[in-house]
Design a protein around this motif. Sequence first.
Motif, PDB file in Angstrom:
ATOM      1  N   PHE A  81       9.956   9.785  -7.891  1.00  0.00           N
ATOM      2  CA  PHE A  81      11.149  10.145  -7.817  1.00  0.00           C
ATOM      3  C   PHE A  81      11.846  10.145  -6.419  1.00  0.00           C
ATOM      4  O   PHE A  81      12.882  10.091  -6.215  1.00  0.00           O
ATOM      5  CB  PHE A  81      11.200  11.800  -8.253  1.00  0.00           C
ATOM      6  CG  PHE A  81       9.949  12.554  -7.937  1.00  0.00           C
ATOM      7  CD1 PHE A  81      10.073  13.063  -6.389  1.00  0.00           C
ATOM      8  CD2 PHE A  81       8.850  12.803  -8.656  1.00  0.00           C
ATOM      9  CE1 PHE A  81       9.178  13.803  -6.059  1.00  0.00           C
ATOM     10  CE2 PHE A  81       7.801  13.343  -8.142  1.00  0.00           C
ATOM     11  CZ  PHE A  81       7.904  13.829  -6.956  1.00  0.00           C
ATOM     12  N   PHE A  82      10.828   9.956  -5.360  1.00  0.00           N
ATOM     13  CA  PHE A  82      11.172   9.744  -3.949  1.00  0.00           C
ATOM     14  C   PHE A  82      11.977   8.390  -3.858  1.00  0.00           C
ATOM     15  O   PHE A  82      13.043   8.369  -3.318  1.00  0.00           O
ATOM     16  CB  PHE A  82       9.882   9.889  -3.075  1.00  0.00           C
ATOM     17  CG  PHE A  82      10.038   9.813  -1.703  1.00  0.00           C
ATOM     18  CD1 PHE A  82      10.960  10.470  -1.104  1.00  0.00           C
ATOM     19  CD2 PHE A  82       9.594   8.981  -0.846  1.00  0.00           C
ATOM     20  CE1 PHE A  82      11.298  10.657   0.093  1.00  0.00           C
ATOM     21  CE2 PHE A  82       9.698   8.806   0.360  1.00  0.00           C
ATOM     22  CZ  PHE A  82      10.528   9.921   0.944  1.00  0.00           C
ATOM     23  N   ILE A 107       2.690   1.917  -3.447  1.00  0.00           N
ATOM     24  CA  ILE A 107       1.869   2.197  -4.511  1.00  0.00           C
ATOM     25  C   ILE A 107       1.808   3.890  -4.271  1.00  0.00           C
ATOM     26  O   ILE A 107       1.488   4.589  -5.287  1.00  0.00           O
ATOM     27  CB  ILE A 107       0.282   1.601  -4.289  1.00  0.00           C
ATOM     28  CG1 ILE A 107       0.661   0.164  -4.974  1.00  0.00           C
ATOM     29  CG2 ILE A 107      -0.512   2.039  -5.464  1.00  0.00           C
ATOM     30  CD1 ILE A 107      -0.586  -0.682  -4.608  1.00  0.00           C
ATOM     31  N   SER A 108       1.737   4.108  -3.079  1.00  0.00           N
ATOM     32  CA  SER A 108       1.426   5.747  -2.822  1.00  0.00           C
ATOM     33  C   SER A 108       2.632   6.662  -2.867  1.00  0.00           C
ATOM     34  O   SER A 108       2.562   7.854  -2.613  1.00  0.00           O
ATOM     35  CB  SER A 108       0.558   5.914  -1.491  1.00  0.00           C
ATOM     36  OG  SER A 108       0.476   4.702  -0.894  1.00  0.00           O
ATOM     37  N   ILE A 109       3.953   6.021  -3.031  1.00  0.00           N
ATOM     38  CA  ILE A 109       4.839   6.942  -3.185  1.00  0.00           C
ATOM     39  C   ILE A 109       5.504   7.306  -4.628  1.00  0.00           C
ATOM     40  O   ILE A 109       5.538   6.483  -5.441  1.00  0.00           O
ATOM     41  CB  ILE A 109       6.241   5.930  -2.712  1.00  0.00           C
ATOM     42  CG1 ILE A 109       5.801   5.895  -0.940  1.00  0.00           C
ATOM     43  CG2 ILE A 109       7.402   6.749  -2.864  1.00  0.00           C
ATOM     44  CD1 ILE A 109       7.069   5.075  -0.387  1.00  0.00           C
ATOM     45  N   PRO A 110       5.779   8.649  -4.728  1.00  0.00           N
ATOM     46  CA  PRO A 110       6.170   9.191  -6.268  1.00  0.00           C
ATOM     47  C   PRO A 110       7.352   8.319  -6.501  1.00  0.00           C
ATOM     48  O   PRO A 110       8.388   8.164  -5.839  1.00  0.00           O
ATOM     49  CB  PRO A 110       6.259  10.539  -6.094  1.00  0.00           C
ATOM     50  CG  PRO A 110       6.259  10.969  -4.534  1.00  0.00           C
ATOM     51  CD  PRO A 110       5.682   9.840  -3.640  1.00  0.00           C
ATOM     52  N   LEU A 155       0.766  -1.316  -0.014  1.00  0.00           N
ATOM     53  CA  LEU A 155       0.117  -0.015   0.167  1.00  0.00           C
ATOM     54  C   LEU A 155       0.630   1.387  -0.102  1.00  0.00           C
ATOM     55  O   LEU A 155       0.723   2.343  -0.770  1.00  0.00           O
ATOM     56  CB  LEU A 155      -0.807  -0.045   1.366  1.00  0.00           C
ATOM     57  CG  LEU A 155      -2.240   0.544   1.136  1.00  0.00           C
ATOM     58  CD1 LEU A 155      -2.871   0.014  -0.184  1.00  0.00           C
ATOM     59  CD2 LEU A 155      -3.034   0.386   2.427  1.00  0.00           C
ATOM     60  N   THR A 156       1.991   1.130   0.763  1.00  0.00           N
ATOM     61  CA  THR A 156       2.870   2.271   0.987  1.00  0.00           C
ATOM     62  C   THR A 156       3.579   2.394  -0.521  1.00  0.00           C
ATOM     63  O   THR A 156       3.554   3.747  -0.867  1.00  0.00           O
ATOM     64  CB  THR A 156       3.968   2.113   1.856  1.00  0.00           C
ATOM     65  OG1 THR A 156       3.473   1.605   3.181  1.00  0.00           O
ATOM     66  CG2 THR A 156       4.670   3.241   2.274  1.00  0.00           C
TER      67      THR A 156
END
Lengths: 304, 317
Positions: free
Chosen positions: B148-149, B143-146, B140-141
């Motif tokens: 470039f991060f 999938i939510s992270i951009p 879940l995490t």
Amino acid sequence: MQILLAVIIGLALFFAIGLASRATLRGLAPAHLVPTFRDMPLTASFGLAVILIYVVVSVLAPVLAPFGESEVMGAQYLPWAAPYHLGTDKLGRDMLTRLIYGARNTVGIAFATTALAFVVGTVLGIWAALVGGWLDQTLSRIVDALMAIPALIFSLLLLTIFGTSVLSLILVIAAVDATRVYRLARSVAQGIVVMDYIEAARLRGEGMWRLIRREILPNAMAPLVAEFGLRFCFVFLAISALSFLGLGIKPPTADWGSMVRENATLITFGDVTPLLPAGAIALLTVAVNFVVDWQLHRASGLKE
Amino acid sequence: MNDIWRMIGQRLLFGLLTLFVISVVIFGATELLPGDLARELLGQSATEETLAALRDQLGLNDPAPLRYWNWLTAALQGDFGVSMATKRPIADLVGARLGNTLFLALYAAALSVPISLTLGVLAALWRNSIFDRASNALALTAISIPEFFVAYILVLFLAQSGLFPSMVRITGSTTFGDQLYMSFLPALTLTLVVTAHMMRMTRAAIINLLANPYIEMARLKGMSPLRVVLRHAVPNALAPIINVVALNLAYLITGVVVVEVVFVYPGLGQLMVDAVTNRDIAVVQAIALIFASAYVLLNLIADVLSTISNPRLMHRS
């Protein structure tokens, strides 16, 4: 060692915020909602707390920020020390200030875009399901054609044509995402329009707009709300990615995506400052996802 | 056997139709402009002569269907026209970079597909364990992270210490091994971004099947849980797994845009971003067409493979 410490602190914060927000919510909630909040998982209460913090920060940005949004304070790339608690950026602007204003700009624009995509997508989707026939066919085939192109590529194409400004960014992303919302709204509404009460409402002579607003929308709310959360995440990530690429929100407006790009050189020197805005983006999307996950779980009536 | 060929033929035709529609959309998007493309590109201060010259150069004086036909037939022969910003033929610009981008996408696929399938099977095997819950939260995490991060975190930890280069410079003399080494960080970024989703879906596809009577039968025979999953559940879960793998590989194609910019990777994504900045429409159209074709092709392959993997799908009316 440092990494381990960071992970431990992060987990501790997660539990602290989660537990605290669950306790507060249970204390403040009206009586009929108390069981809902009592049974909510820690991830969801953490998510709610984080979302709340972001909203407060973006509303109170001018009060909270120590300096002006694009005020050049001093030397560039200053280290973390008072009065610049998170240092300064490429042009010598205070990093903390820009992070706080970024909450207002980035989140605000993403929210406006999602809302626009939602209004357009939902109304068209329900309308298509309600009228059916050639209107449904035409709209659905157009949407199919638009959805056959990957979202990011299509947005890049449209941005080339309309130029890169905040307004065209909002309109382009909203248009691309409205197709996805349309799909969902139409399929949800299709299950509803065949119900007897819709038939009855039609026989009563209710108009199209009233049918959509009073009969169908209230019954399609649950899946649409969950979709709103997910859609917001996608829109937020898309806007950040485009801003990062230099095609979205432009400086001097403080925005998290472009802040990462502007200060990226620091990372190669081992400075984590440019990661803060990226982390802020990630934290919000994770929080929204946690809440949506909880809502979907509740709506589906699944029990462990 | 004939059935399979007929099915493939049908899907191919459908894919071609989709591609045709996509090309119309990509070309037609420029027609959406309320004003004139030439004026939009040159700005308000342009003189009538330069406007007329640009219109002539872009062929804007012809009717739209004719322009579309010329564009499509030329594009099919590999001639995408000339870039407005660099004045070079687009085919030259695209040629070398297409190979690099494909290399990166394949590299990421070669890393992510085995990892995510293995992890997915393990999560299904040990469902509701700590491993499963942790992987759920991580997925879940992730999938939510951009992107470039993820990319910059990798740079911070792996490139800053000098382990891997944070920029990719591919020249004619770069050997295959060097290229693998230099593109490791971008490929790893893409892998991290897509693995979680593939793994979750693999797990879900397998777990969906575990309530079936034949699984229970296999269990009652005294088979080990691993063997039950591998021999009886996985073959039946192939269709959804193939689809989600294709979906993620298609995602890789668009995901490369951001990752290429972070690592200054000489690929199509980087070229496209530059072209969007310069509003070089011909280049953007060409790259969009290439990306979209790859996307359609992947979905087509997934569709065919998943149908073959499950003969029941072939005989649905």
